[in-house]
Every structure is written in structure tokens, then in C-alpha cells.
Design a protein around this motif. Structure first.
Motif, mmCIF file in Angstrom:
data_model
loop_
_atom_site.group_PDB
_atom_site.id
_atom_site.type_symbol
_atom_site.label_atom_id
_atom_site.label_comp_id
_atom_site.label_asym_id
_atom_site.label_seq_id
_atom_site.Cartn_x
_atom_site.Cartn_y
_atom_site.Cartn_z
ATOM 1 N N ALA A 49 3.020 10.528 18.093
ATOM 2 C CA ALA A 49 1.594 10.760 17.837
ATOM 3 C C ALA A 49 1.381 11.857 16.802
ATOM 4 O O ALA A 49 0.469 11.777 15.967
ATOM 5 C CB ALA A 49 0.887 11.118 19.140
ATOM 6 N N ALA A 50 2.236 12.882 16.831
ATOM 7 C CA ALA A 50 2.107 13.981 15.879
ATOM 8 C C ALA A 50 2.362 13.524 14.450
ATOM 9 O O ALA A 50 1.800 14.070 13.491
ATOM 10 C CB ALA A 50 3.079 15.105 16.250
ATOM 11 N N ILE A 51 3.193 12.508 14.294
ATOM 12 C CA ILE A 51 3.542 12.007 12.957
ATOM 13 C C ILE A 51 2.602 10.899 12.513
ATOM 14 O O ILE A 51 2.127 10.890 11.368
ATOM 15 C CB ILE A 51 4.992 11.484 12.957
ATOM 16 N N PHE A 52 2.301 9.961 13.426
ATOM 17 C CA PHE A 52 1.591 8.746 13.045
ATOM 18 C C PHE A 52 0.120 8.720 13.437
ATOM 19 O O PHE A 52 -0.621 7.883 12.933
ATOM 20 C CB PHE A 52 2.272 7.529 13.681
ATOM 21 N N GLY A 113 10.361 -3.962 -3.535
ATOM 22 C CA GLY A 113 9.128 -3.370 -4.051
ATOM 23 C C GLY A 113 8.738 -2.130 -3.269
ATOM 24 O O GLY A 113 9.175 -1.909 -2.137
ATOM 25 N N TYR A 114 7.905 -1.313 -3.907
ATOM 26 C CA TYR A 114 7.530 -0.034 -3.304
ATOM 27 C C TYR A 114 6.911 -0.205 -1.913
ATOM 28 O O TYR A 114 7.316 0.449 -0.950
ATOM 29 C CB TYR A 114 6.506 0.693 -4.189
ATOM 30 N N THR A 115 5.908 -1.082 -1.816
ATOM 31 C CA THR A 115 5.128 -1.161 -0.573
ATOM 32 C C THR A 115 6.004 -1.530 0.616
ATOM 33 O O THR A 115 5.928 -0.905 1.684
ATOM 34 C CB THR A 115 3.993 -2.189 -0.723
ATOM 35 N N ARG A 116 6.873 -2.515 0.449
ATOM 36 C CA ARG A 116 7.692 -2.966 1.571
ATOM 37 C C ARG A 116 8.793 -1.958 1.898
ATOM 38 O O ARG A 116 9.146 -1.789 3.072
ATOM 39 C CB ARG A 116 8.279 -4.344 1.261
ATOM 40 N N GLU A 117 9.312 -1.301 0.896
ATOM 41 C CA GLU A 117 10.339 -0.289 1.170
ATOM 42 C C GLU A 117 9.727 0.954 1.812
ATOM 43 O O GLU A 117 10.370 1.617 2.628
ATOM 44 C CB GLU A 117 11.099 0.048 -0.107
ATOM 45 N N LEU A 118 8.489 1.256 1.487
ATOM 46 C CA LEU A 118 7.795 2.348 2.176
ATOM 47 C C LEU A 118 7.537 1.967 3.638
ATOM 48 O O LEU A 118 7.613 2.811 4.535
ATOM 49 C CB LEU A 118 6.486 2.684 1.463
ATOM 50 N N VAL A 213 1.778 4.475 -9.843
ATOM 51 C CA VAL A 213 1.856 3.286 -8.974
ATOM 52 C C VAL A 213 2.437 3.668 -7.615
ATOM 53 O O VAL A 213 1.926 3.269 -6.558
ATOM 54 C CB VAL A 213 2.720 2.190 -9.637
ATOM 55 N N VAL A 214 3.520 4.460 -7.632
ATOM 56 C CA VAL A 214 4.117 4.912 -6.368
ATOM 57 C C VAL A 214 3.112 5.747 -5.581
ATOM 58 O O VAL A 214 2.975 5.597 -4.360
ATOM 59 C CB VAL A 214 5.398 5.730 -6.628
ATOM 60 N N ALA A 215 2.393 6.633 -6.282
ATOM 61 C CA ALA A 215 1.408 7.493 -5.618
ATOM 62 C C ALA A 215 0.338 6.659 -4.919
ATOM 63 O O ALA A 215 -0.056 6.941 -3.783
ATOM 64 C CB ALA A 215 0.771 8.442 -6.631
ATOM 65 N N ARG A 216 -0.126 5.605 -5.593
ATOM 66 C CA ARG A 216 -1.157 4.752 -4.977
ATOM 67 C C ARG A 216 -0.594 3.974 -3.790
ATOM 68 O O ARG A 216 -1.284 3.782 -2.780
ATOM 69 C CB ARG A 216 -1.742 3.802 -6.031
ATOM 70 N N ASP A 217 0.644 3.513 -3.897
ATOM 71 C CA ASP A 217 1.261 2.823 -2.761
ATOM 72 C C ASP A 217 1.429 3.761 -1.570
ATOM 73 O O ASP A 217 1.271 3.353 -0.411
ATOM 74 C CB ASP A 217 2.618 2.241 -3.160
ATOM 75 N N LEU A 218 1.746 5.017 -1.854
ATOM 76 C CA LEU A 218 1.926 5.989 -0.775
ATOM 77 C C LEU A 218 0.624 6.261 -0.020
ATOM 78 O O LEU A 218 0.653 6.682 1.143
ATOM 79 C CB LEU A 218 2.489 7.294 -1.331
ATOM 80 N N ASP A 219 -0.515 6.025 -0.677
ATOM 81 C CA ASP A 219 -1.798 6.228 -0.001
ATOM 82 C C ASP A 219 -1.937 5.320 1.220
ATOM 83 O O ASP A 219 -2.717 5.616 2.127
ATOM 84 C CB ASP A 219 -2.953 5.959 -0.972
ATOM 85 N N TRP A 221 0.347 4.835 3.379
ATOM 86 C CA TRP A 221 1.259 5.285 4.422
ATOM 87 C C TRP A 221 1.073 6.789 4.667
ATOM 88 O O TRP A 221 1.878 7.606 4.231
ATOM 89 C CB TRP A 221 2.704 4.988 4.026
ATOM 90 N N PRO A 222 0.000 7.169 5.361
ATOM 91 C CA PRO A 222 -0.286 8.591 5.541
ATOM 92 C C PRO A 222 0.769 9.363 6.330
ATOM 93 O O PRO A 222 0.828 10.595 6.247
ATOM 94 C CB PRO A 222 -1.625 8.591 6.294
ATOM 95 N N SER A 223 1.635 8.668 7.063
ATOM 96 C CA SER A 223 2.677 9.377 7.819
ATOM 97 C C SER A 223 3.809 9.849 6.921
ATOM 98 O O SER A 223 4.615 10.701 7.311
ATOM 99 C CB SER A 223 3.241 8.487 8.933
ATOM 100 N N LEU A 224 3.901 9.281 5.699
ATOM 101 C CA LEU A 224 4.921 9.717 4.750
ATOM 102 C C LEU A 224 4.386 10.865 3.910
ATOM 103 O O LEU A 224 3.187 10.930 3.625
ATOM 104 C CB LEU A 224 5.328 8.562 3.832
#
Length: 356
Positions: A49-52, A113-118, A213-219, A221-224
Motif C-alpha cells: 500500500a505504501a508503494i502502490f 516497448g516502454y509501456t509494457r516493460e514498465l 517519450v519515456v517520461a510520458r510513459d512513466l506518467d 506508472w506512479p509507483s515507479l
């Protein structure tokens, strides 16, 4: 006496169950699309819960791993005894670690791809913070005591997600550079004239676009840690540049023309300014080393030509001109990752690290 008689058969059954689980999960992982299959609740799992937050997005392999471990525990309750404790623990550890190794292999060898590997990075953390505590609690109930070896596994493997993150950054820094600013193959002996009209190369703009592009994909996944991943990607780019193997070609040292050395230093200056606070001290040091090494190479081959070398103010002016030209369309990775106004660009340029 009977317990001793049946012990070899029971341990053999547990090992066989382990092997079947591993084979099934290896197949599931190899066929996993790495798209989010479900979202599970973190209620009763404080570390998760603290992470996700309240829910964890997981890929199908994580869901199947959790189901397999639950089924394993349910089967065990009919034969459980203290004499089997070590084998049960060993088998559960083997199944969990087997899946994590599969994730590492997939990340290294598959292009998803970025999204699936994230999503894979997030699911790896889910195994540590959600699957393991659930499996430990289930075994606690079966054995009627704390199965500390499984509980401790969460702490023992807590660094594993960061290891996968490093692999992600190393892998994609190479891919990003190859499709944009490829230092390894770049030509720095261009015969052209250094003027005030020089700007950072289109290849460097493309590289920063890829980081965007990576920065937008990271948006998604807030836990990363967006800042940590982008910073590591930038660091890996300079690790490639400083590698001594990229400064020689068939035994000959890499050469730089007057124009080429200025273009390289300008590109690096631009990269550091735009990325701002994402640039670590070690990255900044590597950037300085790359610039100094290129300048030494140029001077060694052109000691008597006496051509003018541009100073910091000249590079600053070229960088600011490019930032003004790009305006709102250019993301500032180092200051909240937002698009900034022209005035903000001026401020960011003064505050950002730079090669000396």
C-alpha cells in the motif's frame, strides 16, 4: 515411524509439484503480453500500500504465480508436518525466484516497448510487496507458526526491482542513442565553420525527444520513480560515451575537427541544461570528461593551427537560442517535467549543471 517411512515420498511429491509449477509459470511468462491483466487490492499489505496505494496493476504472470502458491498451500494442508518445513520453504522460494529470473530474462531479451516493460517493473515490485506477504501469511496458517524464511524473503529481495530498473535503463539508453544521437558512430570530423548560427544537432534534439517519450510513459506508472529512471537513462548515455572502446577505431584514436569538437561540446551543454536537476554529480563529471577528452584529441592533432575556441558564454547563448526556438513544445525534464514558458527557460538554463 510412519512419518519417517513416508518422508522421502512426501518430499519427492513436493519437489515434483515445484517442478510443475515452475514449468507452468515459465510458459505463462514466455507468453505474457506484459499488459495489465488485473488490479488487486493492497488492503492488509502495508508495504504494498505504501508503494502502490489502494490497488496494484499486475500482468498475468503475477496473477498466476499468486494462484499457484495459494494452490500449493491448499494441497500442503493435508500432509503438513514439521519434518516437511525445510522442503516446503525451499520449494516456495524456488518458485518465486524462478518467476523473478524469468522477468529478468524477458527484460533483457524481449523488445516489448516502454509501456509494457514498465508494467513488468511494476509487476516485479508486486511480487516482492504483495505475492510474498500473501504466501507467507498462508503458510503461517498452515504450519500454525511464523514461517520466517518466507517473510524474510521480502526484505532479501527488496533490491531486485531496482536491479531490473538498471537493466531497463542500460537497455534503453543504447536503443535511444542508436535512434538519435549515436555517439559511437557519429562523425566529428565535419569540415565546416563554427559561427554564431550553430545550434545543438537535430540528433541531440531527437534524443531529448525520446527521453520525453519515456517520461510520458512513466506518467502511467506512479509507483515507479520517474526522476530516478530518467536520471539513470541519462547516466547510462554518458557511460557509453566515456567507454574507451568508443574512442578508438581499428587502433587509431578518434579524431575531431574544429567544428566537430564544438558541436559535441554544444550538444552535451544542451543536454545537461535541458535535463537540469536530473543530471547527477557523477553524470556531470562524465560529461566533463567527454568534453575534455574530445578537446585534448583535437588539440593533439591541431596544435599549431591556432583557431579560436569558443567559451562558456558562447555555448550558453547557443543553448538559449535553441530553447527559445523550441518554446512550449519542448519538455523540461529537470523541473517537474512540465512545459515551461520562455522566461522559465532562461531561469532553468542558469541553474542547470554544465560541463566545465
Amino acid at each position: 515411524m510412519l512419518d519417517q517411512e513416508f518422508f522421502p515420498d512426501l518430499t519427492s511429491c513436493i519437489r515434483s509439484y515445484e517442478s510443475r509449477c515452475l514449468a507452468l509459470l515459465t510458459k505463462v511468462a514466455s507468453e505474457d503480453s506484459l499488459q495489465v491483466a488485473s488490479k488487486v487490492s493492497t488492503e492488509n499489505y502495508p508495504s504494498a500500500a505504501a508503494i502502490f496505494g489502494p490497488h496494484i496493476p499486475i500482468v498475468s504472470t503475477v496473477s498466476r504465480l499468486d494462484e499457484s502458491l495459494t494452490e500449493f498451500g491448499n494441497e500442503l494442508q493435508f500432509i503438513v508436518r514439521d519434518s516437511l518445513y525445510s522442503q516446503v520453504v525451499a520449494s516456495v522460494l524456488a518458485v518465486i525466484e524462478g518467476v523473478l529470473k524469468q522477468f529478468l530474462t524477458i527484460l533483457r531479451k524481449r523488445e516489448s516497448g516502454y509501456t509494457r516493460e514498465l508494467a513488468l517493473l511494476v509487476s516485479t515490485q508486486a511480487v516482492i510487496s504483495w505475492v510474498i506477504p500473501r504466501a507467507a501469511a498462508h503458510l503461517d496458517r498452515i504450519f500454525g507458526r511464523t514461517v520466517s524464511d518466507i517473510h524474510n524473503l521480502e526484505q532479501r529481495l527488496e533490491a531486485f526491482p531496482l536491479s531490473l530498473q538498471d537493466v531497463f535503463c542500460q537497455k534503453h539508453s543504447v536503443a535511444i542513442s542508436k535512434m538519435s544521437f549515436d555517439f559511437v558512430t557519429a562523425d566529428f570530423v565535419i569540415d565546416s565553420t563554427v559561427t554564431d548560427a550553430m545550434q545543438p544537432s537535430p540528433q541531440m534534439e531527437q534524443l531529448l525527444g525520446q527521453l520525453g517519450v519515456v517520461a510520458r510513459d512513466l506518467d502511467q506508472w506512479p509507483s515507479l520513480s520517474k526522476r530516478s529512471i530518467l536520471s539513470s537513462l541519462i547516466d547510462c548515455l554518458f557511460v557509453q560515451m566515456i567507454d574507451h572502446r568508443n574512442w578508438e577505431n581499428n587502433g587509431s584514436k578518434r579524431m575531431f575537427s574544429h567544428y566537430g569538437v564544438h558541436q559535441l561540446v554544444l550538444d552535451i551543454h544542451f543536454l545537461l541544461r535541458v535535463c537540469g536537476s536530473l543530471v547527477s554529480k557523477s553524470t556531470n563529471n562524465m560529461a566533463n570528461r567527454v568534453c575534455e577528452k574530445a578537446l585534448r584529441s583535437y588539440f593533439a592533432a591541431n596544435a599549431n593551427k591556432g583557431r579560436e575556441m569558443m567559451n562558456k558564454s558562447w555555448y550558453d547563448a547557443r543553448v538559449l537560442t535553441t530553447m527559445h526556438r523550441l518554446g512550449f513544445s519542448f519538455p523540461d525534464f529537470g523541473n517537474g517535467f512540465e512545459h515551461r514558458s520562455q522566461q522559465s527557460f532562461d531561469t532553468g538554463a542558469r541553474e542547470s549543471p554544465e560541463p566545465s
